[in-house]
Scaffold this motif. Sequence first.
Motif, PDB file in Angstrom:
ATOM      1  N   GLN A 185      98.202  79.545  57.331  1.00  0.00           N
ATOM      2  CA  GLN A 185      97.916  78.124  57.144  1.00  0.00           C
ATOM      3  C   GLN A 185      98.858  77.466  56.138  1.00  0.00           C
ATOM      4  N   ASP A 186      99.811  78.252  55.597  1.00  0.00           N
ATOM      5  CA  ASP A 186     100.639  77.704  54.528  1.00  0.00           C
ATOM      6  C   ASP A 186     102.096  77.481  54.920  1.00  0.00           C
ATOM      7  N   THR A 222     101.901  74.123  60.761  1.00  0.00           N
ATOM      8  CA  THR A 222     101.706  75.529  60.450  1.00  0.00           C
ATOM      9  C   THR A 222     101.340  76.254  61.746  1.00  0.00           C
ATOM     10  N   LEU A 224      98.599  77.834  62.162  1.00  0.00           N
ATOM     11  CA  LEU A 224      97.201  77.484  62.394  1.00  0.00           C
ATOM     12  C   LEU A 224      97.096  76.180  63.173  1.00  0.00           C
ATOM     13  N   GLN A 225      97.880  75.181  62.804  1.00  0.00           N
ATOM     14  CA  GLN A 225      97.843  73.900  63.505  1.00  0.00           C
ATOM     15  C   GLN A 225      98.368  74.025  64.937  1.00  0.00           C
ATOM     16  N   GLN A 228      95.622  75.530  66.994  1.00  0.00           N
ATOM     17  CA  GLN A 228      94.548  74.578  67.279  1.00  0.00           C
ATOM     18  C   GLN A 228      94.907  73.677  68.459  1.00  0.00           C
ATOM     19  N   VAL A 248      92.053  82.948  59.016  1.00  0.00           N
ATOM     20  CA  VAL A 248      93.088  82.154  58.365  1.00  0.00           C
ATOM     21  C   VAL A 248      93.632  82.948  57.174  1.00  0.00           C
TER      22      VAL A 248
END
Length: 296
Positions: A185-186, A222, A224-225, A228, A248
């Motif tokens: 996520q970073d 990221t 994570l994005q 999604q 995450v």
Amino acid sequence: MTSRWLIIGASGFIGSHLFARIGPSMALGTCYATPVAGTRPFTPGVMKVADLIRDQGRFSHAFVLHGMTRLDPCAADRARSDEVNVLGTQRLLEELFEQGIKPVFTSSDMVFDGRKGNYLETDPVGPLATYGEQKVRIETFLRESGREHLVLRLPKVYSKTPGTQTLFDEWLGAIDRGDLIRLAQDQRFCPVAVEDLVVALEAAARLDLSGTYHCGGPETLTRLQMFQHLRNALERRFGPLEGLRMAVCGINDFPFLEPRPIDISMDSGRFRQATGLTMGRVETMAHHFVQSLQRP
């Protein structure tokens, strides 16, 4: 005779897509470990460019797309990766210059240390990983040569097409198997779809651009994005993802051999202005990917 282009590394992920787009009438592609129909075997730095292009007509540009591209293997075998990514590439570039062929070298966002983000072409480099350092060495070699060349710094490249074994494919396979998906996520970057990238590469050569340009997507995300966006597209078409397992984490929670930079986002406005091209957004590409799936 109309000038043609060389694609050194037409058996690789980007090179094969570029060769498929341009075609053998406009380009001569080379392969190394993986044979590709219509290409010629060629080992940069070992075999000679003069022999490769003999009786093939005139070439104006060469896309330099070969090399070791996985970060940990570059660090694990520094001698071999230096030979391929630096010394062999330098010999190749010298031969291209001797033949009057302008190199188009694909560099990486890994040339930056990731502390600043939204990097411009004029920002100082400071790679953390061996792979990024090797890219910097070739950028420096080209700049100090005083010869016409083009450097395109690329971000993470993925595909909107199923079956290409890039991020969307990897995540879909993990979902189907019920594997735990760990998502950083970073780390922030500007991913670009290979389908857009090859259009950009072709445009850069046709416009005969020179110097250094950032060639990334239009948004900073990221992993994570990105996931999604894929998840949303899958659930819109197929309903809730039963049994999805995700966690995450940070990018450097993975057991890499070398630390990864955190914010390697790049400003690609200069390239957009020069070419008039705008890359697709990840949400749109995820939709295309899911609509292309053949599911029971």
